[in-house]
Design a protein around this motif. Structure first.
Motif, PDB file in Angstrom:
ATOM      1  N   GLN A   1       1.186  -0.974  -0.154  1.00 26.19           N
ATOM      2  CA  GLN A   1      -0.179  -0.035   0.279  1.00 26.19           C
ATOM      3  C   GLN A   1       0.831   1.394  -0.152  1.00 26.19           C
ATOM      4  OE1 GLN A   1      -3.142   0.474  -0.123  1.00 26.19           O
ATOM      5  NE2 GLN A   1      -3.300  -2.179  -0.438  1.00 26.19           N
ATOM      6  N   LEU A   2       1.094   2.293  -1.045  1.00 26.41           N
ATOM      7  CA  LEU A   2       1.551   3.087  -1.045  1.00 26.41           C
ATOM      8  C   LEU A   2       0.033   4.612  -0.150  1.00 26.41           C
ATOM      9  CD1 LEU A   2       2.383   2.998  -4.803  1.00 26.41           C
ATOM     10  CD2 LEU A   2       3.690   1.839  -2.704  1.00 26.41           C
ATOM     11  N   VAL A   3       0.753   4.157   0.704  1.00 31.28           N
ATOM     12  CA  VAL A   3       0.390   5.573   2.022  1.00 31.28           C
ATOM     13  C   VAL A   3       0.406   7.127   1.470  1.00 31.28           C
ATOM     14  CG1 VAL A   3      -0.859   6.334   4.004  1.00 31.28           C
ATOM     15  CG2 VAL A   3      -0.603   3.906   3.586  1.00 31.28           C
ATOM     16  N   HIS A   4      -0.619   8.332   1.459  1.00 30.04           N
ATOM     17  CA  HIS A   4       0.281   9.744   1.066  1.00 30.04           C
ATOM     18  C   HIS A   4      -0.272   9.891   2.714  1.00 30.04           C
ATOM     19  CE1 HIS A   4      -1.004  13.965   0.516  1.00 30.04           C
ATOM     20  NE2 HIS A   4       0.298  13.839  -0.499  1.00 30.04           N
ATOM     21  N   VAL A   5       0.777  10.976   3.697  1.00 24.89           N
ATOM     22  CA  VAL A   5       0.776  11.368   4.455  1.00 24.89           C
ATOM     23  C   VAL A   5       1.465  12.511   4.288  1.00 24.89           C
ATOM     24  CG1 VAL A   5       1.782   9.246   5.856  1.00 24.89           C
ATOM     25  CG2 VAL A   5       3.422  10.648   5.006  1.00 24.89           C
ATOM     26  N   PRO A   6       1.255  13.239   5.541  1.00 24.58           N
ATOM     27  CA  PRO A   6       1.084  15.256   5.139  1.00 24.58           C
ATOM     28  C   PRO A   6       3.094  15.529   5.444  1.00 24.58           C
ATOM     29  CG  PRO A   6      -0.632  14.583   7.589  1.00 24.58           C
ATOM     30  CD  PRO A   6       0.436  13.381   6.974  1.00 24.58           C
ATOM     31  N   ALA A   7       3.470  16.334   4.865  1.00 22.33           N
ATOM     32  CA  ALA A   7       4.467  16.731   4.572  1.00 22.33           C
ATOM     33  C   ALA A   7       4.566  17.467   6.176  1.00 22.33           C
ATOM     34  CB  ALA A   7       3.941  18.367   3.714  1.00 22.33           C
ATOM     35  N   GLN A   8       6.197  17.083   5.978  1.00 23.39           N
ATOM     36  CA  GLN A   8       7.366  17.589   7.417  1.00 23.39           C
ATOM     37  C   GLN A   8       6.682  18.855   7.979  1.00 23.39           C
ATOM     38  OE1 GLN A   8      10.984  17.559   6.580  1.00 23.39           O
ATOM     39  NE2 GLN A   8      11.353  17.712   9.360  1.00 23.39           N
ATOM     40  N   GLY A   9       5.943  19.443   8.948  1.00 24.91           N
ATOM     41  CA  GLY A   9       5.196  20.513   9.248  1.00 24.91           C
ATOM     42  C   GLY A   9       3.696  20.842   8.942  1.00 24.91           C
TER      43      GLY A   9
ATOM     44  N   SER B   1      -8.265  14.555  11.187  1.00 21.52           N
ATOM     45  CA  SER B   1      -7.646  13.269  11.379  1.00 21.52           C
ATOM     46  C   SER B   1      -8.766  12.333  11.433  1.00 21.52           C
ATOM     47  CB  SER B   1      -7.479  13.131  13.200  1.00 21.52           C
ATOM     48  OG  SER B   1      -8.677  14.295  13.584  1.00 21.52           O
ATOM     49  N   SER B   2      -9.655  12.283  11.771  1.00 16.40           N
ATOM     50  CA  SER B   2     -10.857  11.505  11.679  1.00 16.40           C
ATOM     51  C   SER B   2     -10.860  10.105   9.866  1.00 16.40           C
ATOM     52  CB  SER B   2     -12.165  11.203  12.139  1.00 16.40           C
ATOM     53  OG  SER B   2     -12.516  12.707  10.875  1.00 16.40           O
ATOM     54  N   THR B   3     -10.858  11.208   9.134  1.00 17.70           N
ATOM     55  CA  THR B   3     -10.477  10.610   7.850  1.00 17.70           C
ATOM     56  C   THR B   3      -9.191   9.773   7.551  1.00 17.70           C
ATOM     57  OG1 THR B   3     -11.681  12.397   7.184  1.00 17.70           O
ATOM     58  CG2 THR B   3     -10.610  11.347   5.589  1.00 17.70           C
TER      59      THR B   3
END
Length: 233
Positions: free
Chosen positions: A162-170, A176-178
């Motif tokens: 699974q390729l997961v998109h995470v928030p960029a640094q900062g 957060s519920s999504t």
């Protein structure tokens, strides 16, 4: 007349000194011939025959060798095999080992390596595939993983991820519920860790529609790779 002669010779010997009497001829003792036992002879012959049969079986086993296909140079995952990549060797082969025999060399030329092949290794059918590792309608996206992002479990071709998109640094997630956005992929190849940096490059196949999205996540360093369960669940 003869008895008188014999007594005369005996008397003459008795009258001789001891040294001269010892020089007189002595009759050898009678030696009785030893009788051979038929049972002992039969047992000896049986042991000799059994030993000869054992040596014959051993020689047959050692002499039975099979011509098999070997790898003579590096072949990368997904690379098409050529005759120059392959050689032959004669080995004592266990029937349970499913090696590609030399007679079948022509049938493996043109197939793709499903795993990385190293020189000196024996070729098995499970290491090959007829299909391209990147199928029609897919795109191949290279993903660089830092040492702390590389899973301890070895990445192997065909493994689902699974390729997961995470928030960029900062940045923080807007909601957060999504759950984070993710895209399904499949490992095609994983490199060894680069000297000095330890970065591992993983080639992942995704759908043609998802390829550009994954590439943008990679460029912004907002992608994480998560392994699926082995059964795909």
């Amino acid at each position: 007349m003869s008895k008188t002669k014999e007594r005369t010779e005996t008397s003459a010997l008795n009258g001789l000194p001891p040294q001269e009497r010892a020089a007189a001829p002595v009759k050898p003792p009678r030696v009785s011939a030893r009788r051979r036992r038929p049972g002992v002879i039969a047992l000896s012959l049986a042991l000799i025959a059994a030993g000869g049969a054992g040596v014959a079986v051993l020689l047959l086993q050692v002499g039975h060798r099979t011509q098999v296909v070997t790898v003579v140079r590096d072949v990368q995952v997904g690379q098409v095999l050529t005759e120059q990549d392959l050689g032959q060797a004669s080995i004592s082969l266990d029937p349970a080992v499913k090696m590609v025999k030399a007679d079948d060399l022509g049938s493996v030329v043109g197939k793709r390596a499903a795993v990385e092949l190293k020189p000196g290794s024996l070729l098995t059918a499970s290491q090959l595939t007829k299909d391209s590792l990147v199928k029609a309608g897919e795109q191949l996206v290279p993903i660089g993983l830092k040492p702390e992002q590389v899973p301890a479990t070895e990445l192997v071709p065909g493994q689902k991820v699974q390729l997961v998109h995470v928030p960029a640094q900062g940045e923080t997630a807007k909601d957060s519920s999504t759950p984070p956005e993710s895209i399904t992929g499949r490992v095609v190849k994983a490199s060894k860790a680069a000297p000095g940096t330890g970065i591992v490059v993983v080639d992942v196949a995704t759908s043609a529609n998802d390829g550009p999205t994954v590439a943008s996540w990679v460029s912004s360093s907002t992608l994480r790779l998560v392994l699926d369960a082995q059964d795909g669940s």
